[in-house]
Write an enzyme that holds these catalytic residues in place. Sequence first.
Site, PDB file in Angstrom:
ATOM      1  N   PHE A 685      39.159  34.429  40.494  1.00  0.00           N
ATOM      2  CA  PHE A 685      39.921  33.301  41.029  1.00  0.00           C
ATOM      3  C   PHE A 685      41.061  33.793  41.914  1.00  0.00           C
ATOM      4  CE2 PHE A 685      41.885  34.562  37.037  1.00  0.00           C
ATOM      5  CZ  PHE A 685      43.232  34.644  37.376  1.00  0.00           C
ATOM      6  N   GLU A 687      45.014  32.368  42.392  1.00  0.00           N
ATOM      7  CA  GLU A 687      45.937  31.402  41.783  1.00  0.00           C
ATOM      8  C   GLU A 687      47.340  31.560  42.365  1.00  0.00           C
ATOM      9  OE1 GLU A 687      45.496  29.937  37.514  1.00  0.00           O
ATOM     10  OE2 GLU A 687      47.084  31.446  37.338  1.00  0.00           O
ATOM     11  N   HIS A 715      42.165  37.727  41.528  1.00  0.00           N
ATOM     12  CA  HIS A 715      41.364  38.429  40.529  1.00  0.00           C
ATOM     13  C   HIS A 715      39.895  38.411  40.964  1.00  0.00           C
ATOM     14  CE1 HIS A 715      39.502  38.532  36.242  1.00  0.00           C
ATOM     15  NE2 HIS A 715      39.603  39.751  36.735  1.00  0.00           N
ATOM     16  N   HIS A 809      40.265  47.070  36.952  1.00  0.00           N
ATOM     17  CA  HIS A 809      40.002  46.683  35.562  1.00  0.00           C
ATOM     18  C   HIS A 809      38.808  47.403  34.965  1.00  0.00           C
ATOM     19  CE1 HIS A 809      42.198  42.505  35.570  1.00  0.00           C
ATOM     20  NE2 HIS A 809      43.013  43.527  35.451  1.00  0.00           N
ATOM     21  N   MET A 873      43.682  29.171  33.063  1.00  0.00           N
ATOM     22  CA  MET A 873      44.235  28.271  34.074  1.00  0.00           C
ATOM     23  C   MET A 873      45.391  27.431  33.534  1.00  0.00           C
ATOM     24  SD  MET A 873      40.887  26.811  36.070  1.00  0.00           S
ATOM     25  CE  MET A 873      40.077  26.258  34.566  1.00  0.00           C
ATOM     26  N   HIS A 896      43.643  43.663  29.761  1.00  0.00           N
ATOM     27  CA  HIS A 896      43.535  43.225  31.149  1.00  0.00           C
ATOM     28  C   HIS A 896      43.511  41.706  31.282  1.00  0.00           C
ATOM     29  CE1 HIS A 896      39.448  41.935  30.507  1.00  0.00           C
ATOM     30  NE2 HIS A 896      39.152  41.862  31.780  1.00  0.00           N
ATOM     31  N   GLY A 899      41.035  37.434  27.245  1.00  0.00           N
ATOM     32  CA  GLY A 899      39.826  37.689  26.461  1.00  0.00           C
ATOM     33  C   GLY A 899      39.149  36.389  26.068  1.00  0.00           C
ATOM     34  N   LYS A 973      38.403  28.608  42.464  1.00  0.00           N
ATOM     35  CA  LYS A 973      37.409  29.383  41.734  1.00  0.00           C
ATOM     36  C   LYS A 973      36.068  29.268  42.438  1.00  0.00           C
ATOM     37  CE  LYS A 973      37.706  29.623  37.323  1.00  0.00           C
ATOM     38  NZ  LYS A 973      38.573  30.786  37.210  1.00  0.00           N
TER      39      LYS A 973
END
Length: 974
Positions: A685, A687, A715, A809, A873, A896, A899, A973
């Site tokens: 995404f 943001e 990301h 990551h 979000m 990171h 989860g 997204k």
Amino acid sequence: MTTYDAGEFTLEKVREYVWEIPQEGDMRVPARVLASEDLLDEISDDRSLKQLQQTAHLPGIQEYALAMPDAHQGYGFPVGGVAGIDAENGVISPGAVGYDINCLPGSTDVRLSFGRRIQLEDLRERFEDERAIVAGNELTDSPIRLFTESGTKPVYRVETTEGRSIEATDDHPFLTPDGMVELGDLESGDETIVQPFRGLEHEEPEAFTILTEDDFADTNPQLTRVLKDRDLLPLRSTDEELNHLLKIIGFHLGDGSLGGEGQLWFYGEPEDLESIREDVRAIGFKPSKVYSRDRQHEIDGSSFEATEHSFKTTSKALRRLLIELGLPNGSKISSGFSTPWYLDRLTDWQRALFYSAFFGAEMNAPTAQHDKNLYCPKVSQNRTVETAEAGRAFFEDMAAFLADVGIETNEIESFETDSNRDHDTIRLRLGIKNDSKNLIRFFSTVGYRYNLDKQRRAIKAIEYLERKEREIERRERTASEVRARADGGGPVRELKDEYDINDRFIERSVWSGREGRPRPGERFPDFEDFVEDFEVRENLTVTTTIESIEHAGEKPVYDIGVEHDAHNFLADGFVVSNCGVRMLKTNLTYSDVQGREEALVDALFEAIPTGLGGGGVVQTDVDTLEAVLERGVDWALQEGYAVEGDLAHCEDEGVRPEADAEAVSKKAKDRGRQQLGSLGSGNHFLEVQRVTDVYRADVAESFGLEDDQIVVLIHCGSRGLGHQICTDYLREIEQTHQGLLEQLPNKELAAAPAGSHLAEEYYAAMNAAINFAWVNRQLIMHRTREVFADVFDRDWRDMEMELLYDVAHNIAKKETHSVDRGDPENSGGAVESTERELFVHRKGATRAFPAGHPEVPAAYRDVGQPIIIPGSMGSGSYVLRGGQNSMEETFGSTAHGAGRLMSRTEAKDTYWGEDVQDELQDHQQIYVRAQSGATVAEEAPGVYKDVDGVVRISDELGIGDRVARTFPVCNIKG
């Protein structure tokens, strides 16, 4: 609590937030989980702990196998896992960097070489000896390098408008006109790609010998030696060489001839002849080039000129071999040849190789008899009167074979012909019954070989006849319904108005009755019109429409991987197949954005490519892509997509010098070339956020962060290129290092020994993927700067839109760490600490180097490396800095993200995307744009763990210190 019961494992508490699975059995080190008890409850709900314990078996692993607080199950290695593995005596594992496996039920038919199909689960013990059919630029076969079993999972049944169906897990990719798309992202009305030819079921051939040296006793011993050297003597029914020979013989009986001494000639179109040449090479002989010449022809008194294409072989050994196998040594008309003696002892699929090649040469292509009906495909032969019975026997055997595989034929026809100057001749003919279902069986299981034009028309015929059958079935249902309703008193006039069908059909259904099945309606196209309009791709695939996708329960599921760059295979006729984060600062405040949120999110969504498949900020050729793979963000700087400050604030200054574009497959490059500068889908995404909390003011000042400031978090990763690299090498490693694989508790941990050719190649390719991912995020940031400039009507430099940091990551990097040596129980408690170069595998984990570390960029070396941890979000994200304990505790790593708690399937069953969007906007003033509601549902706030709890563990353990918290303003997204 000093222990935690996790079912199969009992974890021992080392200290607050540190839990250990003790070393036992073949574990090389203990396994540690960094988590609160609440997070442990969530982590122990899936296979994360089992995967972590299995990771501890990897050769060369040091200290501990580690799971960060955001851990959840992945492929082989838990997401949120960290492992430091000796770079000299250990291994490197693609599965410990990032990989996904997608699955199909065991009953799924997989297309194999030589026109066969086999159920997926039956490949378990034989996959290494098989070749699957791949839909690349053309249909071809490829070695199978991987077979996986993934337990029981929810599966979904896909049905197309033509009635084809398949079952798969929702994350299994299907080829569509827009590229590979996961089933979970498809819905009714979407298009997918299929290959209508099914082939015949695989059978194991009866083992018997067809030819021995005794059959060549009268020949020059050198000829026999040639055949033995090519493993053609003795020739057995189970030899792969026989399958190539069956095709060659079948075609030559139709469109071949004998030439001068040792010569065999083959005639056809150039692209068809190339396929025959490949089979000639496969049995060890060298074909000539394809020759072309113009020739005069005369048919029924009319003369015309046409170009004839041919090639020849000149091997006496090959010619004699084919004659011994049944090729007539002389005129076909008068030689009296019939079916080779051994053919009826072979399997159906082997006999189909022989006959389909003969049909490719001799049978007419699918053609309309009139309008909507097809001629029966026919094959003919001229024989002398004396050899006519042998010809009839040949056709009788052919009809018997077709009957064995469920295909009906007409009676053999016989015609007197104009005798040639040497013989009185008779013409024999055999046809396939032209019932639609019978023709579909023929075209989809036997068909034509070595003739692409006929194959394409056969595929069009299959598609036409299947549509015709569906239309007839629809009209049958309609006729039955209207009769029943009329019998119940329903007025015929009202029935005419209600049904989308002509009035005469309704009247006949009610009053006149009908013998046999109804014909398709007038609006249904004629065959030749359909052939003209319907597209068959060069690789013989076609586009079809999904009619329905329904849950089909839970079933054991499997998958295979092929060596071919296309990375797909044919399953039930369908074509089925690393990330990081950066933060961009601004000098805007939240009040500058309020009132412009919708305009901003719409502009970002319009400007930045999202979703699956192709499309990026820039389109690149191969040379440009290779420059990206090897030079990273330096390429973007040269091309005007970056400024010097971007490189200075990126991990490794945006380039991994160990990268080698040559180590990246063509398929991976092709996928990446269309996706450079795109978000992708899933949890990726962009943001826009505002800083809501500052925890360490001095560090925040060094990072350039303050309360109420607007920042942008990006990301995403290396898209299909990185996934393809991981796939390619995982499968090659599994094949090459089978001995190592057998020592591991889980095949998904497949690894290459450090120093091996594959380890070095994979490391070079993985670093190229890292460079690609940095450039991908750089291009998105460049486009974001342009959007902000448009929306806020000022230059991005005036808004101080500078990169805070970019960190990977999913990665394995060579790093130097201090590790303990010695056994305290056997050395009086003495443990020696030494510096070792390790492959530090971080899968869904992030680097967290502390202040003073030489690899932290100079701008942050005094305070520590920035760490960016995205949340959901609706919950916000965090900026941390590398903690002083990270090197000692976690090989310089921390979590990171939040989860996942739910799979994507569970999320879509629980949430409705539009409701999530409305809730976020109405109650939290967060504006979200996405390609579909399903994507929003998959990433709903409730799908993730509590990011606050994850970050608290990192902060209290001193591996990543909280600096600031951010909260979403708007989000786009895929």
